[in-house]
Design an enzyme around this catalytic site. Structure first.
Site, PDB file in Angstrom:
ATOM      1  N   THR A  89       0.812  -1.227   0.000  1.00  0.00           N
ATOM      2  CA  THR A  89       0.000   0.000   0.000  1.00  0.00           C
ATOM      3  C   THR A  89       0.840   1.269   0.000  1.00  0.00           C
ATOM      4  O   THR A  89       0.483   2.262  -0.638  1.00  0.00           O
ATOM      5  CB  THR A  89      -0.913  -0.004   1.254  1.00  0.00           C
ATOM      6  OG1 THR A  89      -1.781  -1.123   1.160  1.00  0.00           O
ATOM      7  CG2 THR A  89      -1.731   1.252   1.365  1.00  0.00           C
TER       8      THR A  89
ATOM      9  N   ASP B 272       1.719  -6.816  -4.538  1.00  0.00           N
ATOM     10  CA  ASP B 272       0.921  -6.816  -3.314  1.00  0.00           C
ATOM     11  C   ASP B 272       1.530  -7.926  -2.463  1.00  0.00           C
ATOM     12  O   ASP B 272       1.854  -9.005  -2.965  1.00  0.00           O
ATOM     13  CB  ASP B 272      -0.528  -7.144  -3.668  1.00  0.00           C
ATOM     14  CG  ASP B 272      -1.449  -7.008  -2.470  1.00  0.00           C
ATOM     15  OD1 ASP B 272      -2.336  -6.144  -2.503  1.00  0.00           O
ATOM     16  OD2 ASP B 272      -1.290  -7.782  -1.505  1.00  0.00           O
ATOM     17  N   SER B 273       1.707  -7.687  -1.183  1.00  0.00           N
ATOM     18  CA  SER B 273       2.469  -8.648  -0.370  1.00  0.00           C
ATOM     19  C   SER B 273       1.762  -9.994  -0.203  1.00  0.00           C
ATOM     20  O   SER B 273       2.353 -10.948   0.279  1.00  0.00           O
ATOM     21  CB  SER B 273       2.819  -8.053   0.989  1.00  0.00           C
ATOM     22  OG  SER B 273       1.706  -8.024   1.844  1.00  0.00           O
ATOM     23  N   SER B 274       0.500 -10.077  -0.644  1.00  0.00           N
ATOM     24  CA  SER B 274      -0.166 -11.387  -0.638  1.00  0.00           C
ATOM     25  C   SER B 274       0.575 -12.366  -1.531  1.00  0.00           C
ATOM     26  O   SER B 274       0.488 -13.574  -1.354  1.00  0.00           O
ATOM     27  CB  SER B 274      -1.601 -11.264  -1.151  1.00  0.00           C
ATOM     28  OG  SER B 274      -2.265 -10.274  -0.433  1.00  0.00           O
TER      29      SER B 274
HETATM   30  N1  ASP Z   1      -2.618  -5.682   0.291  1.00  0.00           N
HETATM   31  C1  ASP Z   1      -1.583  -4.789   0.748  1.00  0.00           C
HETATM   32  C2  ASP Z   1      -0.286  -5.582   0.827  1.00  0.00           C
HETATM   33  O1  ASP Z   1      -0.073  -6.289   1.748  1.00  0.00           O
HETATM   34  C3  ASP Z   1      -1.924  -4.215   2.063  1.00  0.00           C
HETATM   35  C4  ASP Z   1      -0.932  -3.227   2.619  1.00  0.00           C
HETATM   36  O2  ASP Z   1       0.136  -3.009   2.133  1.00  0.00           O
HETATM   37  O3  ASP Z   1      -1.288  -2.609   3.631  1.00  0.00           O
HETATM   38  O4  ASP Z   1       0.512  -5.507  -0.044  1.00  0.00           O
END
Ligand code: ASP
Length: 340
Positions: A16, A61-63
């Site tokens: 994010t 995205d870190s997912s």
């Molecule tokens: N979906 C985002 C991620 O983990 C959430 C974040 O960065 O806050 O990459």
């Protein structure tokens, strides 16, 4: 006389922090964050370190982070280790605690700060938490003797392998439920130096994680033994069981004993953690938990599930035999566990 500025190497993985609003929701945009940072006057201030931003291609995205990216981050730190005073990793919050735990174990002999940060609201938004997190993470990485992998977020610095994400909407997204913050950032940056671990090893060595079949399973009332039995089939090598309370599990189904014992006999390492946020799992406190002892399972004590997972990868990657993996799971290696 011109004072030599400290130097920080920033690894920008995505998340994010650098995202922009698109028609499909927030997404990272290549090149955007670097330009934004270049325009921020505060980052050019005399007290700020010099930094180099290494942006990953693609940003993610870190997912989507996995063992491959953990290795990439660790190796990037290793190859720049001697040129910089500290390291900052920009990372999505969703899996930040996993990456922090993984890097804690991968970076053996670490002697410089590695500060992971991110944001709940991107820098692209007028009201955001990104800028404050970036400035403080850079200052800590450059100017403090904290040679650990940490998460800095919203005024608190946590040991990476003690941290969990606990909120999707508060700027206080992380907690370290079983260990105090290493530093609190208010008017001043107050570091708890007595808590900081200083390595005795001289050289940084990266332990890359092998792709071992590992599982985390959360126990719930009514869970069927077949579910566990299926997960525990070969090729599983290790399982973290998120048990109730101090390490308890429903035992009415007599088959469960056999499922656990058969898996253990095949060499599966069974670690019992608690599904509570605070406190520890310790086999043997309640009679019901002895089903684990009979299968040679080990207690995860107050480790986070993220730390237990990373530690299991680490111990398997070091090539230890099953019994040694079990023994070390119950020992403190990187400050991830307290056992009173
Ligand atoms: N979906 C985002 C991620 O983990 C959430 C974040 O960065 O806050 O990459």
């Amino acid at each position: 006389m011109k004072i030599m500025k400290k130097r920080v190497y920033i690894i920008y993985t995505g998340g994010t922090i650098g995202m922009v609003q698109t028609q499909k929701g927030y997404a990272p945009q290549q090149g955007y964050l670097g330009k934004k940072l270049d325009a921020i006057e505060e980052l050019k201030a005399e007290i700020m370190p010099e930094y180099v931003l290494h942006e990953y291609i693609p940003l993610f995205d870190s997912s989507n982070i996995s063992l491959k990216e953990w290795s990439q981050i660790a190796k990037d730190i290793e190859s720049n280790y001697h040129e910089y005073d500290g390291f900052v990793v920009f990372h999505g919050t969703d899996t930040m605690a996993y990456t922090a735990s993984a890097l804690s174990f991968m970076l053996e002999g670490l002697g410089k700060p590695v500060i992971i940060t991110g944001a709940q609201i991107p820098l692209s938004q007028v009201r955001n938490d990104a800028l404050g997190n970036i400035i403080t993470a850079l200052q800590i990485a450059a100017g403090y003797d904290i040679p650990e992998v940490c998460i800095y977020f919203n005024g608190q610095l946590f040991r990476g392998c003690r941290t969990v994400k606990t909120s999707t909407d508060s700027l206080d997204a992380f907690q370290s439920p079983n260990f105090p913050a290493l530093a609190r950032v208010g008017v001043n940056i107050e570091v708890e130096y007595n808590l900081i671990i200083h390595n005795t090893k001289e050289e940084l060595k990266v332990i890359e994680f092998g792709d071992f079949p590992i599982a985390i399973v959360k126990i719930f009332p009514g869970i069927e033994t077949d579910v566990l039995s299926n997960i525990m089939k070969p090729p599983l090598k290790g399982i973290i069981i998120e048990a109730f309370g101090t390490g308890n599990i429903p035992t009415r189904d007599e088959n469960l004993r056999k499922v656990l014992q058969d898996a253990a006999a095949r060499g599966v390492v069974i670690i019992v953690c608690t599904q509570c946020l605070k406190g520890e799992a310790r086999i043997g406190i309640y009679e019901i938990s002895n089903i684990f002892a009979e299968a040679g399972a080990v207690s995860g004590y107050d480790m986070t599930k993220e730390a237990a997972l990373a530690k299991l990868y680490y111990l398997f990657s070091k090539g230890y035999e099953t019994e040694e993996v079990k023994r070390l799971m119950e020992e403190n290696i990187r400050g991830e566990l307290s056992k009173n």
